[in-house]
Every structure is written in structure tokens, then in C-alpha cells.
Design a protein around this motif. Structure first.
Motif, mmCIF file in Angstrom:
data_model
loop_
_atom_site.group_PDB
_atom_site.id
_atom_site.type_symbol
_atom_site.label_atom_id
_atom_site.label_comp_id
_atom_site.label_asym_id
_atom_site.label_seq_id
_atom_site.Cartn_x
_atom_site.Cartn_y
_atom_site.Cartn_z
ATOM 1 N N VAL A 40 0.823 -1.216 0.000
ATOM 2 C CA VAL A 40 0.000 0.000 0.000
ATOM 3 C C VAL A 40 0.853 1.260 0.000
ATOM 4 C CG1 VAL A 40 -1.895 -1.182 1.159
ATOM 5 C CG2 VAL A 40 -0.185 0.023 2.524
ATOM 6 N N LEU A 41 2.150 1.129 0.130
ATOM 7 C CA LEU A 41 3.022 2.300 0.147
ATOM 8 C C LEU A 41 3.165 2.849 -1.263
ATOM 9 C CD1 LEU A 41 4.802 3.826 2.270
ATOM 10 C CD2 LEU A 41 6.741 2.503 1.396
ATOM 11 N N PRO A 42 2.881 4.137 -1.485
ATOM 12 C CA PRO A 42 3.000 4.705 -2.832
ATOM 13 C C PRO A 42 4.421 4.569 -3.375
ATOM 14 C CG PRO A 42 1.838 6.210 -1.371
ATOM 15 C CD PRO A 42 2.399 5.128 -0.501
ATOM 16 N N ILE A 43 4.520 4.442 -4.686
ATOM 17 C CA ILE A 43 5.835 4.331 -5.311
ATOM 18 C C ILE A 43 6.661 5.584 -5.058
ATOM 19 C CG2 ILE A 43 7.003 4.227 -7.558
ATOM 20 C CD1 ILE A 43 4.877 2.246 -8.458
ATOM 21 N N SER A 44 6.012 6.737 -4.956
ATOM 22 C CA SER A 44 6.748 7.970 -4.665
ATOM 23 C C SER A 44 7.415 7.890 -3.293
ATOM 24 C CB SER A 44 5.800 9.173 -4.715
ATOM 25 O OG SER A 44 4.742 9.023 -3.775
ATOM 26 N N ALA A 45 6.748 7.235 -2.330
ATOM 27 C CA ALA A 45 7.340 7.081 -0.993
ATOM 28 C C ALA A 45 8.517 6.115 -1.037
ATOM 29 C CB ALA A 45 6.283 6.595 -0.009
ATOM 30 N N ILE A 46 8.391 5.060 -1.833
ATOM 31 C CA ILE A 46 9.504 4.125 -1.988
ATOM 32 C C ILE A 46 10.699 4.823 -2.614
ATOM 33 C CG2 ILE A 46 10.252 2.105 -3.336
ATOM 34 C CD1 ILE A 46 7.557 0.837 -2.727
ATOM 35 N N ALA A 47 10.432 5.705 -3.577
ATOM 36 C CA ALA A 47 11.514 6.470 -4.205
ATOM 37 C C ALA A 47 12.230 7.332 -3.169
ATOM 38 C CB ALA A 47 10.968 7.336 -5.335
ATOM 39 N N ARG A 48 11.449 7.994 -2.296
ATOM 40 C CA ARG A 48 12.071 8.834 -1.259
ATOM 41 C C ARG A 48 12.874 7.982 -0.282
ATOM 42 N NH1 ARG A 48 7.004 11.352 -1.420
ATOM 43 N NH2 ARG A 48 6.335 10.237 0.471
ATOM 44 N N ARG A 49 12.304 6.842 0.122
ATOM 45 C CA ARG A 49 13.024 5.931 1.022
ATOM 46 C C ARG A 49 14.336 5.464 0.414
ATOM 47 N NH1 ARG A 49 9.916 2.168 4.559
ATOM 48 N NH2 ARG A 49 10.980 0.472 3.459
ATOM 49 N N GLY A 50 14.356 5.383 -0.913
ATOM 50 C CA GLY A 50 15.553 4.923 -1.603
ATOM 51 C C GLY A 50 16.552 6.011 -1.898
ATOM 52 N N GLY A 51 16.214 7.257 -1.558
ATOM 53 C CA GLY A 51 17.160 8.349 -1.753
ATOM 54 C C GLY A 51 17.069 9.052 -3.086
ATOM 55 N N PHE A 52 15.985 8.824 -3.842
ATOM 56 C CA PHE A 52 15.828 9.495 -5.136
ATOM 57 C C PHE A 52 15.138 10.841 -4.939
ATOM 58 C CE2 PHE A 52 16.510 5.121 -6.344
ATOM 59 C CZ PHE A 52 17.310 5.233 -7.477
ATOM 60 N N ALA A 53 15.613 11.849 -5.683
ATOM 61 C CA ALA A 53 15.118 13.208 -5.497
ATOM 62 C C ALA A 53 13.661 13.341 -5.902
ATOM 63 C CB ALA A 53 15.975 14.202 -6.290
ATOM 64 N N THR A 54 13.265 12.693 -6.998
ATOM 65 C CA THR A 54 11.884 12.786 -7.473
ATOM 66 C C THR A 54 11.427 11.428 -7.983
ATOM 67 O OG1 THR A 54 12.424 13.290 -9.783
ATOM 68 C CG2 THR A 54 12.325 15.161 -8.238
ATOM 69 N N PRO A 55 10.105 11.183 -8.024
ATOM 70 C CA PRO A 55 9.603 9.936 -8.599
ATOM 71 C C PRO A 55 10.015 9.765 -10.055
ATOM 72 C CG PRO A 55 7.902 10.986 -7.286
ATOM 73 C CD PRO A 55 9.021 11.968 -7.377
ATOM 74 N N ALA A 56 10.097 10.878 -10.784
ATOM 75 C CA ALA A 56 10.488 10.784 -12.197
ATOM 76 C C ALA A 56 11.931 10.301 -12.330
ATOM 77 C CB ALA A 56 10.319 12.138 -12.878
ATOM 78 N N ASP A 57 12.824 10.825 -11.480
ATOM 79 C CA ASP A 57 14.214 10.364 -11.495
ATOM 80 C C ASP A 57 14.284 8.864 -11.203
ATOM 81 O OD1 ASP A 57 15.137 12.897 -12.022
ATOM 82 O OD2 ASP A 57 15.621 13.355 -9.935
ATOM 83 N N PHE A 58 13.506 8.439 -10.208
ATOM 84 C CA PHE A 58 13.491 7.026 -9.835
ATOM 85 C C PHE A 58 12.965 6.165 -10.980
ATOM 86 C CE2 PHE A 58 10.787 3.621 -7.810
ATOM 87 C CZ PHE A 58 11.833 2.721 -7.664
ATOM 88 N N SER A 59 11.878 6.589 -11.585
ATOM 89 C CA SER A 59 11.271 5.802 -12.656
ATOM 90 C C SER A 59 12.234 5.620 -13.819
ATOM 91 C CB SER A 59 9.975 6.463 -13.129
ATOM 92 O OG SER A 59 9.344 5.671 -14.104
ATOM 93 N N ARG A 60 12.922 6.711 -14.209
ATOM 94 C CA ARG A 60 13.875 6.612 -15.317
ATOM 95 C C ARG A 60 15.021 5.655 -14.975
ATOM 96 N NH1 ARG A 60 12.803 12.194 -15.831
ATOM 97 N NH2 ARG A 60 14.566 12.662 -14.456
ATOM 98 N N ALA A 61 15.565 5.794 -13.752
ATOM 99 C CA ALA A 61 16.693 4.951 -13.345
ATOM 100 C C ALA A 61 16.272 3.492 -13.253
ATOM 101 C CB ALA A 61 17.249 5.432 -12.006
ATOM 102 N N PHE A 62 15.066 3.249 -12.735
ATOM 103 C CA PHE A 62 14.592 1.883 -12.567
ATOM 104 C C PHE A 62 14.369 1.210 -13.919
ATOM 105 C CE2 PHE A 62 11.785 -1.597 -11.535
ATOM 106 C CZ PHE A 62 12.227 -2.014 -10.283
ATOM 107 N N ARG A 63 13.724 1.936 -14.846
ATOM 108 C CA ARG A 63 13.485 1.364 -16.166
ATOM 109 C C ARG A 63 14.801 1.088 -16.886
ATOM 110 N NH1 ARG A 63 9.345 0.838 -19.765
ATOM 111 N NH2 ARG A 63 7.874 2.022 -18.489
ATOM 112 N N SER A 64 15.765 2.005 -16.740
ATOM 113 C CA SER A 64 17.060 1.806 -17.382
ATOM 114 C C SER A 64 17.759 0.565 -16.840
ATOM 115 C CB SER A 64 17.941 3.035 -17.166
ATOM 116 O OG SER A 64 19.238 2.832 -17.667
ATOM 117 N N ALA A 65 17.601 0.318 -15.525
ATOM 118 C CA ALA A 65 18.284 -0.813 -14.901
ATOM 119 C C ALA A 65 17.589 -2.138 -15.156
ATOM 120 C CB ALA A 65 18.404 -0.576 -13.392
ATOM 121 N N TYR A 66 16.247 -2.144 -15.104
ATOM 122 C CA TYR A 66 15.517 -3.405 -15.104
ATOM 123 C C TYR A 66 14.603 -3.610 -16.307
ATOM 124 C CZ TYR A 66 17.197 -3.390 -10.323
ATOM 125 O OH TYR A 66 18.003 -3.349 -9.217
ATOM 126 N N GLY A 67 14.478 -2.598 -17.157
ATOM 127 C CA GLY A 67 13.711 -2.772 -18.372
ATOM 128 C C GLY A 67 12.214 -2.639 -18.222
#
Length: 336
Positions: free
Chosen positions: A284-311
Motif C-alpha cells: 500500500v506504500l506509494p511508489i513515490s514514498a519508496i523512491a524517497r526511502r531509496g534516496g531518489f530526489a523525485t519519482p520521475a528520477d526514480f522511474s527513469r533509473a529503474f526502467r534503465s536498470a531493469y527494463g
């Protein structure tokens, strides 16, 4: 998987269980005089992990007493150091009329060349713990420092003690992620951690070989990064300042490991976020919260990095994880 030897007393006839356990310990550790009030209903279980010259014991058994006597030492001495970390039930020792009781997060150090008596566990219940055996020659201990260490109770809650506890805990949870050839490398990690822990306890860092000091420093840095992944101010400069080294030397340490400082931070942030996305308890934790927990500045930054890494996108990965179809949703590999 690492090479393992597993013993379960339930696999042995009841009348033979205690004697079988006694023989096993004498063969894999050192000759001991062993007694128990539970010989008739004895129970024990053990996983012995082979890490080259080093071995790790994961044990649980009904309360019992051990003695390492001068006669048994003359009979056979592997000239090793055995470290015991109780996880359930007390461990009491008597050495040269010096008595100590150890509990969880207390490290008991045993020199196989010295007489000692142990009482493991209380009635009722079972004693459990993790043991680590290392040849003395690998630890580079100055003088008679081991005689000082065996009558001390070292805390495993902070510093190198906490790092060693985390390392042993990971092995206890399972070794499926490792190959048999990883055993000796993991053994040297254990040696470095124990060497640094002993040097810290003895205030004798200068006694460690330069390569051990360097590996110990790198282990501390890795632990610092893990603890601070959510901090967006985690930079090479901040890490170097925390460990009183230059940024250039920090970068050199990581280059020798085949990665960059920021590359490791990025990889570990993505791996942590990926684990969170697949964790049912965080569904139930929003993906934006997971991004913050992971140290990413914005959800968009996280999404781009995640897609680049895992496809796949974070939301696609989360859906596949909870549907049990990760193989179809992700490409082979991970963050570089």
C-alpha cells in the motif's frame, strides 16, 4: 550454494543421538568432554558452512556442558580461535577461575590451546548460536593479546561487532546466492572483520597488515552507505569526510573493486527499492514514498533509473512481483 554439512539428531536413533553429536563436534571442532542431563532425549541440529580455512557453525541443542582439558589439548589442538555468538539461551564460561556469562549480542572468544569450561543453555529450552572458527595464524594477533581477549565480553551491537553480526546473520538466513567458489572469499571477509574487531578491542590497529586495514576500511564504508542510502546528501565528499580520508583515496578504493562510489550508491538504492516494490507488506506504500526511502530526489528520477536498470517501470515491476511473474516482466541483469 556454499558447501554445507547438515546434522539433525532426529535422523539418528534416539539412543545414539548424544554420542553421535559428541563425535561430530570432536571431529569438526576440537576434542571436548561433553555432558548433558538430556542424554536420553537429546536433540541437536547443526549447519556447518565451509569457507575455506574458516568455518561457520549454525547450531541449536538441548542444554549441555563442554570441557576442554589439558589432556584433550595434548591429544589434539587445531590452534584455532572459536567465536560464539549466542542467539538463544545463555553461554557461561570458566577459564582460569574467571567466570563470564554471555547473552545475545555478546561475543565469546575461545582459544583451543587453553583449558576452558562451558555451560550452554538453561532448562527448559534449547540453546542456539552462531559459531565462527578461524586459524590463529590468520589473525595476526600481537603477543599474548588472545589471552586478554578470551576473558572479555565483546559487544556485537556497534562498530565492527555489528558488521560481523550482520555478516553472520546473512549466512544464517541462507547461502543460495553464493557459489562454492565464493567460500574462501567469504572466509577472508570474516577474517578481516574479526581482525579489525580484535584490533579495536585491543586498541592495536597498527598491528594489522596494511591490506587488512584497507579491507576493513572498505567494509566500514559499505556499511555507512547502506545505513544512509535514503540521504540525498550522500556523496563521495560526505563519505570521505566521515572516514577521515580524501575523496581521491575513496575513489581509488572503489576503483580497485571495479566500481565507482556513486555507481555503488545508485546500484544499492535501486536494489533496495526493487526489494521494497516486491515486499507484500509494503504493497500500500506509494511508489513515490519508496523512491524517497531509496534516496531518489523525485519519482520521475526514480522511474527513469529503474526502467534503465531493469527494463520495466516501477509499477510494472510491482504488479509482476505480486503476481509471481517477475521473469516475464524483467530483463536479465540489473543496475550497472
Amino acid at each position: 550454494m556454499l558447501s554445507e554439512t547438515v546434522f539433525r539428531s532426529d535422523d539418528v536413533p534416539a539412543a545414539d543421538r548424544f554420542d553421535h553429536w559428541h563425535d561430530l563436534v570432536n571431529r569438526t571442532h576440537a576434542p571436548l568432554d561433553m555432558q548433558s542431563d538430556h542424554r536420553k532425549d537429546f536433540w541437536a541440529a547443526q549447519r556447518l558452512l565451509d569457507l575455506g580455512a574458516v568455518s561457520v557453525w549454525l547450531t541449536a541443542f538441548k542444554p549441555m556442558r563442554f570441557r576442554r582439558t589439558p589432556r584433550l589439548i595434548r591429544q589434539s589442538d587445531p590452534e584455532g580461535v572459536h567465536l560464539s555468538l549466542p542467539t538463544k539461551g545463555p553461554l557461561r564460561t570458566t577459564r582460569s577461575h574467571h567466570e563470564i556469562e554471555y547473552g545475545p549480542y555478546d561475543l565469546c572468544i575461545f582459544d583451543t590451546s587453553r583449558p576452558a569450561e562451558f555451560q550452554a543453555g538453561d532448562v527448559p529450552g534449547r540453546h542456539a548460536g552462531i559459531g565462527l572458527e578461524i586459524p590463529k595464524a590468520l589473525l595476526h594477533l600481537p603477543g599474548k593479546s588472545l589471552d586478554t581477549l578470551v576473558v572479555r565480553k565483546l559487544s556485537m551491537r556497534e562498530g565492527f561487532g555489528a558488521l560481523l553480526t550482520h555478516f553472520l546473520g546473512q549466512l544464517a538466513r541462507g547461502t543460495d546466492a553464493y557459489r562454492p567458489s565464493d567460500g574462501p572469499r567469504l572466509g577472508m571477509v570474516a577474517v578481516d572483520l574479526v581482525s579489525a574487531l580484535f584490533a579495536q578491542a585491543l586498541d592495536a590497529d597498527d598491528a594489522l597488515p596494511p591490506e587488512t586495514r584497507q579491507r576493513s576500511l572498505l567494509l566500514r564504508i559499505h556499511a555507512f552507505i547502506e545505513h544512509n542510502l535514503a540521504d540525498r546528501a550522500l556523496t563521495p565528499a560526505a563519505i570521505a569526510a566521515q572516514h577521515h580520508i580524501s575523496v581521491r583515496y575513496l575513489q581509488l578504493l572503489f576503483q580497485q573493486q571495479g566500481e565507482t562510489v556513486m555507481g555503488r550508491i545508485r546500484r544499492r538504492r535501486l536494489e533496495r527499492c526493487r526489494a521494497d516494490l516486491g515486499d507484500a507488506s509494503l504493497r500500500v506504500l506509494p511508489i513515490s514514498a519508496i523512491a524517497r526511502r531509496g534516496g531518489f530526489a523525485t519519482p520521475a528520477d526514480f522511474s527513469r533509473a529503474f526502467r534503465s536498470a531493469y527494463g520495466v517501470s516501477p509499477s510494472e515491476y510491482r504488479h509482476a512481483a505480486h503476481a509471481g511473474d517477475l521473469g516475464a516482466a524483467t530483463r536479465t541483469g540489473g543496475p550497472e
